[in-house]
Design an enzyme around this catalytic site. Structure first.
Site, PDB file in Angstrom:
ATOM      1  N   HIS A  39       0.830  -1.204   0.000  1.00 26.12           N
ATOM      2  CA  HIS A  39       0.000   0.000   0.000  1.00 26.12           C
ATOM      3  C   HIS A  39       0.866   1.257   0.000  1.00 26.12           C
ATOM      4  O   HIS A  39       2.079   1.210   0.223  1.00 26.12           O
ATOM      5  CB  HIS A  39      -0.910   0.007   1.229  1.00 26.12           C
ATOM      6  CG  HIS A  39      -0.146  -0.105   2.516  1.00 26.12           C
ATOM      7  ND1 HIS A  39       0.545   0.948   3.067  1.00 26.12           N
ATOM      8  CD2 HIS A  39       0.051  -1.161   3.352  1.00 26.12           C
ATOM      9  CE1 HIS A  39       1.137   0.555   4.188  1.00 26.12           C
ATOM     10  NE2 HIS A  39       0.854  -0.718   4.380  1.00 26.12           N
ATOM     11  N   ASP A 279       3.996  -4.614   3.532  1.00 27.30           N
ATOM     12  CA  ASP A 279       5.421  -4.934   3.488  1.00 27.30           C
ATOM     13  C   ASP A 279       5.637  -6.395   3.873  1.00 27.30           C
ATOM     14  O   ASP A 279       6.472  -7.093   3.290  1.00 27.30           O
ATOM     15  CB  ASP A 279       6.228  -3.994   4.378  1.00 27.30           C
ATOM     16  CG  ASP A 279       5.670  -3.856   5.790  1.00 27.30           C
ATOM     17  OD1 ASP A 279       4.644  -4.501   6.110  1.00 27.30           O
ATOM     18  OD2 ASP A 279       6.249  -3.085   6.582  1.00 27.30           O
TER      19      ASP A 279
END
Length: 421
Positions: A39, A279
């Site tokens: 994101h 991540d």
């Protein structure tokens, strides 16, 4: 006669060009791309007691910022430039060509929609449904977090939790703390965090530095460069073993390979799959591929796994875009193969990294009970279970007898009609 010969040569030239183009297309043709991305920029996921900027984040904790929306939109434009406009995907959105999935978080769902806005602006009057909005709705699929083993890091996996707890290399963090005791002391002093939560500070400070917030109390202790290096240190401890990686990155890799196989056997029409994640999603995938460089993935980082056709064979190419503000990519090579890895070799090399049944492989009854299963412990557990069962039976019988006595004293009218449909 001369005109006829010139015309004939011209026709032969066209035919030759056509054959050359077809041959080139057959020799090297992109069939499918699967892009897994993080994101965009977000607010911190939490605060700390002495935080002066806790009221700065108007949308709340862990939410996509305006900058994050722009980053995701630009990633969509990157996809459009690389794969769109007829290079792989059509210049306009076609439902059968692409599938988009996201983890069940606001920031990843919003990032997915922003990416799609950059990739597929309305093209043609039939797609322009509102003249005031240069945007069209495109579906994004998601699962509940505890059922999402492909993208979310929060799905239940007791075996993984046990492996992390028992990992013999966990003393690396203890060694880091021992080596940087003064740093830990400074963090606890300035932040007001409990000593066992000192690590939380790196994410909070990173977000604040990225938004140019003034942090004079931190600049001598943790300037931005040191915060960034801490992030790399901490991410290098994540998912440390092959078995850890199999449980966290394996399910997504399994789906990626299945999508490739579906494309090769013509059972799938899709030309692209997009996965909007975190991540941790990227780290887990790169760990299971054994290509992770121990550098924390930046906002809107992206791994692209391309399936190519070459003559009568197919190969996989992996690209990594670990840049937020530019479109640089570099190739990743799985150990034991070349950068353009033949598909069969790709599958064979990674076969041991793919769980057959993630729900079964995640089970760990010992960890779920929270105890070891030596002989004496099992005996104690059995006695406790039997005693608890006896108490429950006595309680049920007591309630039943009480209600039976009460019902014999009270008149109740029978229902006038059967309530079943």
């Amino acid at each position: 006669m001369e005109d006829i010969r010139v015309a004939a040569l011209f026709c032969l030239g066209l035919i030759s060009m056509f054959v050359t183009c077809v041959a080139t297309d057959d020799q090297n043709r992109l069939l499918l791309v699967q892009a897994i991305f993080r994101h965009g920029d977000r607010s911190p996921q939490k605060t700390y007691p002495n935080d002066r900027y806790r009221s700065y984040w108007k949308q709340g904790w862990g939410q996509l910022t305006q900058e994050g929306k722009r980053q995701a939109y630009n990633l969509g434009k990157f996809f459009k430039n690389r794969y769109g406009d007829g290079q792989l995907l059509s210049s306009r959105y076609i439902q059968s060509e692409i599938t988009i999935a996201s983890s069940d978080y606001d920031r990843t769902l919003m990032s997915a929609y922003c990416v799609l806005s950059g990739l597929y602006p309305p093209n043609g009057t039939d797609q322009l449904w509102n003249a005031d909005i240069d945007w069209q709705p495109i579906p994004v699929h998601t699962k509940p977090r505890d059922e999402d083993y492909e993208i979310s890091y929060k799905s239940s996996c007791p075996k993984y939790s046990k492996l992390v707890k028992d990992y013999s290399g966990n003393n690396t963090m203890a060694n880091f703390v021992a080596t940087h005791q003064n740093l830990v002391n400074d963090i606890v002093r300035i932040s007001g965090l409990p000593r066992d939560s000192w690590k939380d500070i790196e994410d909070i400070l990173y977000c604040q530095y990225k938004h140019n917030l003034s942090l004079p109390e931190w600049e001598s202790v943790l300037p931005f460069s040191r915060v960034a290096s801490l992030r790399d240190v901490f991410v290098s401890f994540a998912i440390p073993t092959h078995e850890n990686a199999k449980l966290r990155g394996g399910p997504l890799l399994k789906e990626i390979i299945a999508n490739m196989q579906g494309k090769l056997n013509n059972s799938s029409q899709e030309k692209a799959y997009l996965f909007s994640g975190h991540d941790s999603t990227l780290v887990a995938l790169m760990r299971v591929l054994d290509v992770f460089d121990n550098i924390h993935p930046l906002y809107s980082s992206c791994v692209m796994m391309e399936l190519w056709k070459k003559d009568n064979s197919s190969f996989v190419r992996i690209l990594y875009k670990n840049e937020t503000e530019n479109n640089k990519t570099h190739s990743l090579k799985i150990p034991g193969c070349i950068e353009t890895c033949p598909f069969e070799d790709f599958v064979n090399i990674l076969s041991s990294s793919i769980p057959k049944n993630i729900l079964e492989e995640c089970k760990d009854e010992q960890y779920m009970l929270g105890v070891s299963v030596d002989g004496p412990t099992i005996g104690v557990l059995v006695l406790i279970a039997l005693f608890s069962l006896l108490i429950i039976i006595i309680a049920i019988l007591s309630v039943y007898i009480y209600r039976a006595r009460q019902s014999s004293r009270i008149y109740r009218a029978l229902p006038a009609e059967d309530e079943d449909l």
